[in-house]
Design an enzyme around this catalytic site. Structure first.
Site, PDB file in Angstrom:
ATOM      1  N   SER A  51      39.668  39.758  44.134  1.00 59.24           N
ATOM      2  CA  SER A  51      39.006  39.820  42.504  1.00 59.24           C
ATOM      3  C   SER A  51      39.730  38.063  42.042  1.00 59.24           C
ATOM      4  CB  SER A  51      39.826  40.764  42.161  1.00 59.24           C
ATOM      5  OG  SER A  51      38.932  42.207  41.499  1.00 59.24           O
ATOM      6  N   HIS A 104      40.028  41.257  34.194  1.00 57.39           N
ATOM      7  CA  HIS A 104      40.635  42.701  34.806  1.00 57.39           C
ATOM      8  C   HIS A 104      41.806  41.919  35.429  1.00 57.39           C
ATOM      9  CE1 HIS A 104      38.432  42.657  39.014  1.00 57.39           C
ATOM     10  NE2 HIS A 104      39.833  43.345  39.243  1.00 57.39           N
ATOM     11  N   ASP A 118      32.866  38.963  33.612  1.00 54.90           N
ATOM     12  CA  ASP A 118      35.063  39.395  33.859  1.00 54.90           C
ATOM     13  C   ASP A 118      35.450  38.205  34.140  1.00 54.90           C
ATOM     14  OD1 ASP A 118      36.957  40.845  34.499  1.00 54.90           O
ATOM     15  OD2 ASP A 118      36.195  41.967  36.072  1.00 54.90           O
TER      16      ASP A 118
HETATM   17  N1  ARG Z   1      36.283  47.227  41.097  1.00 56.72           N
HETATM   18  C1  ARG Z   1      36.860  46.379  40.161  1.00 56.72           C
HETATM   19  C2  ARG Z   1      38.395  46.604  41.229  1.00 56.72           C
HETATM   20  O1  ARG Z   1      38.886  46.965  41.999  1.00 56.72           O
HETATM   21  C3  ARG Z   1      36.961  45.958  39.120  1.00 56.72           C
HETATM   22  C4  ARG Z   1      37.545  46.618  38.514  1.00 56.72           C
HETATM   23  C5  ARG Z   1      38.279  46.370  36.742  1.00 56.72           C
HETATM   24  N2  ARG Z   1      36.835  46.902  35.776  1.00 56.72           N
HETATM   25  C6  ARG Z   1      37.215  48.419  35.896  1.00 56.72           C
HETATM   26  N3  ARG Z   1      35.830  48.942  34.809  1.00 56.72           N
HETATM   27  N4  ARG Z   1      37.485  49.038  35.607  1.00 56.72           N
HETATM   28  O2  ARG Z   1      39.231  45.869  40.765  1.00 56.72           O
HETATM   29  N1  ASP Z   2      37.884  44.994  42.245  1.00 55.49           N
HETATM   30  C1  ASP Z   2      38.224  44.724  42.772  1.00 55.49           C
HETATM   31  C2  ASP Z   2      39.928  43.567  42.983  1.00 55.49           C
HETATM   32  O1  ASP Z   2      40.335  44.174  42.043  1.00 55.49           O
HETATM   33  C3  ASP Z   2      38.214  43.487  44.086  1.00 55.49           C
HETATM   34  C4  ASP Z   2      37.726  43.992  45.200  1.00 55.49           C
HETATM   35  O2  ASP Z   2      38.157  45.580  45.656  1.00 55.49           O
HETATM   36  O3  ASP Z   2      36.564  44.334  45.794  1.00 55.49           O
HETATM   37  O4  ASP Z   2      40.944  42.572  43.576  1.00 55.49           O
END
Ligand code: ARG
Ligand code: ASP
Length: 703
Positions: A626, A83, A219
């Site tokens: 991330s 991502h 990921d």
């Molecule tokens: N929750 C994670 C973050 O805040 C991963 C986001 C990417 N994945 C998704 N399914 N949108 O960035």
């Molecule tokens: N998914 C988040 C990021 O892209 C990481 C988190 O918020 O735990 O940095």
């Protein structure tokens, strides 16, 4: 044996509370080093951060300013999340070469793909410059006067810093402006895409599984840093060569088990751990519910359109994911803050703080801080609500209104040709970005759902009249001299509708918000100072601010609710359980299913014969972490951080070791995908794979 276990249990009970926090890597000596070693680490503070010798920090790169990445080979191979590399992977994709759908693997250096604008920063050194930055500042100053002193001191310190020609410098406030650090860093700008799994692995589970455990997402994506012939940073050039890093992370094939030490090393973006209870109250009772409501209304429309039409589903996948990501996070955040009774605990803490102030005779200095907070937040509440409502309705969820917002900025820049040209170029790229995947009917339906949450005057006939729901007609409006363009914009129906609201935002909402906010910031700065003086034995770490930090903990499951326990490790078996052919979230590639059938896991299986996919830890992480490496007790890479569990997303305000968990991909799953799934064995050969755990000892212990 039993005695040994009891001693171990004792040690782990004693230290289990000492987790949480995002620590400055140059200051780990002492408390942090001891805590880490108590949790099982064999590393010294110097192994992690050393200015004069290579250390772990030399392998950690800030990826494009928003994510983290790490070097995993002597030839500059760089690992981050799928991502995090998503837009680069997308930008190289076309219908014929759909790297999002099918994945991408460069089989030679020549096939690696350059990415304009992408950069990675490495920290060279960190210096405490507090005394210099606060030179001349005193307590009697207003916030504004103080800031102007700080700003001019910062400029002077930057000018005086001695660095190499290819180095860059930045200075950042810590502990709410009570401390300042200078960072010397190197920026590499030739970063090429090397490999990415298909989205059905890299984003397996998509939104349904986002922020959720158990998780089964691979990921990750792989890049390579290129440097000039002298191994220095350089813009893209065909003559550039793979970068030889000062350090790269060896990868452990032994993985982790419950209780193992891990540390996460990266660039967390923003946290707010020292807010008073009244701020958390406002967040959970007002701001989060308000933002959730707007996004819920927008998502309801999007979801309906996406379900009914495949083209729209693909068009809006990424927009929907962005809106849903924080919508879901805020819901989890509220749940977690409630479950951990954060407000009540902060109130208790504040009572304790007040008691200590009196004991220490510091009432004159700090005795009124908590009351000041109460009244400042009471005054801030309405404007804070209004501003966040405005941003959600006008900027984040409705694209026609977002275009109008940008148009007012362009109108504002029309005072001379040069600034107008700049604003216009930005406007055009915004328009192209939006219209690449845009459906006016859907946007209009969102307008009708969310605009009533801001105003009683909802007039959607502007969608019939405006030129901006279509890229070509929008671009025509932008042709000509600044005055012609501005006149035409002002004749546009959507602009006429939106402009009064946007003007109100700029002339009333934003100034009032900023002035009340800076009042709160000034109290927060004093509060931080007071905490550290009045209760000097607490563990204080500075809130995340996009700078390099270390957080540490252990591999650990958790109880999300009564009678439910989540184990900390997931396996490929779970991918198969979730697998749904042709589903846009849970489809899986045929090759992966085949490898599962034949159990062809090579050297990547766990000691139980299963293939690990993800695992949980108590590391305190946030957005920006991330792509951060999870490092074992010996300094080897074992995991790739990418998310947190839903009940624990409140760690941005209140870390609770009981339920806050970060989610990492097991490095063995990543190597398995690179090797067995993609056949990119040349990449595996570049890496250093190690077995740090003493297998003999483990066997004896098992008997
Ligand atoms: N929750 C994670 C973050 O805040 C991963 C986001 C990417 N994945 C998704 N399914 N949108 O960035
Ligand atoms: N998914 C988040 C990021 O892209 C990481 C988190 O918020 O735990 O940095």
């Amino acid at each position: 044996m039993k005695f040994f276990k009891i001693v171990l249990l004792f040690i782990s009970l004693q230290t289990s509370a000492q987790q949480g926090g995002m620590w400055i890597p140059s200051l780990l000596n002492g408390m942090n080093e001891q805590e880490m070693q108590a949790l099982g680490s064999k590393l010294t503070a110097k192994d992690i951060f050393d200015v004069n010798n290579s250390s772990l920090k030399d392998a950690i790169g800030h990826f494009n300013g928003g994510c983290t990445s790490e070097v995993i080979s002597p030839k500059g191979l760089l690992l981050t999340n799928h991502h995090c590399g998503f837009s680069q992977i997308q930008s190289h994709s076309s219908i014929e070469n759909d790297y999002l759908k099918d994945g991408f693997w460069a089989m030679t250096l020549a096939e690696e793909l350059p990415n304009e604008g992408l950069y990675v920063d490495f920290i060279v050194r960190i210096e405490d410059v507090t005394t210099k930055v606060l030179n001349g500042v005193n307590d009697g100053m207003t916030a504004q006067v103080r800031q102007s002193f700080v700003d001019s001191n910062i400029n002077a310190v930057k000018k005086a810093a001695v660095v190499e020609p290819w180095h860059k410098i930045k200075i950042k406030p810590f502990f709410k402006g009570n401390q300042y650090f200078l960072f010397v860093f190197e920026r590499f700008e030739d970063i090429r895409l090397v490999g990415a799994p298909p989205t059905s692995i890299g984003k397996f589970g998509s939104d349904t599984d986002n922020w959720v455990w158990p998780r089964h997402t691979g990921d990750f994506s792989i890049f390579r840093i290129y440097a000039n012939k002298n191994n220095r940073p350089s813009k893209y050039s065909i003559d550039n060569v793979p970068y030889t890093p000062k350090h790269f992370l060896p990868i452990s094939l032994d993985g982790v088990e419950e209780g193992d030490f891990t540390m996460v090393f990266g660039f967390p973006g923003r946290t707010n751990e020292y807010l008073p209870a009244v701020a958390i109250e406002q967040l959970t009772e007002k701001i989060n519910p308000s933002n959730i409501a707007v996004r819920e209304a927008a998502l309801k429309v999007m979801d309906a359109y996406m379900k009914s039409n495949d083209t729209i589903r693909i068009q809006y996948a990424s927009k929907q994911a962005r809106i849903a990501n924080y919508w879901k996070k805020w819901i989890g955040e509220n749940k977690g803050l409630k479950k951990s009774k954060a407000i009540a605990k902060k109130r208790e803490f504040e009572a304790e703080f007040t008691k200590k102030i009196i004991e220490k005779g510091l009432e004159v200095q700090y005795g009124s801080l908590l009351e000041e907070f109460e009244s400042a937040y009471a005054e801030f509440n309405n404007i804070n609500m209004l501003r966040s409502r405005f941003t959600e309705v006008f900027i984040r969820n409705n694209e026609l209104m977002k275009i109008m917002f940008r148009l007012t900025q362009m109108e504002d820049a029309a005072y001379n040709q040069e600034s107008f040209n700049k604003a216009k170029a930005y406007m055009i790229s915004t328009l192209k970005g939006i219209h690449k995947n845009y459906n006016a009917e859907l946007d209009r339906a969102i307008f009708n759902e969310i605009m009533p949450l801001y105003t009683d005057e909802v007039n959607d006939r502007i969608y019939d009249k405006t030129s901006f729901t279509n890229l070509d007609s929008a671009l025509v409006v932008l042709e000509g001299s600044p005055s012609q363009v501005i006149q035409r914009i002002n004749e546009d129906a959507a602009y006429q509708y939106a402009k009064p609201y946007i003007m109100e935002f700029y002339t009333r909402i934003e100034p009032e918000y900023q002035s009340k906010k800076s009042n709160i910031n000034a109290i927060q700065k004093d509060y931080m100072q007071a905490l550290m003086q009045v209760m000097p034995n607490e563990r204080y770490f500075p809130d995340a601010n996009g700078t390099l930090r270390v957080t540490y903990g252990q591999v650990k499951g958790y109880e999300p609710r009564d009678a439910v326990y989540y184990k900390p490790i997931s396996y490929l078996d779970g991918v198969i359980e979730k697998y749904e052919p042709d589903d846009y979230e849970f489809d899986a590639p045929a090759k992966l299913l085949e490898l599962y059938e034949t159990q062809d896991y090579g050297q990547y299986a766990d000691s139980n014969g299963k293939l690990p996919v993800c695992f949980l830890g108590t590391n305190h992480t946030t957005g920006g972490n991330s792509g951060s490496p999870a490092i074992d007790a010996h300094g080897n890479l074992v995991g790739l951080n990418f998310d947190r569990v839903w009940e624990g997303t409140m760690s941005d305000y209140y870390y609770d070791a009981e339920i806050c968990r970060n989610i990492m991909v097991d490095l063995r799953y990543i190597l398995f995908i690179v090797d067995k799934f993609a056949g990119a064995t040349h990449l595996i050969e570049e890496m250093t794979l190690v077995h740090p755990k003493n297998n003999t000892v483990k066997l004896i212990e098992k008997n």
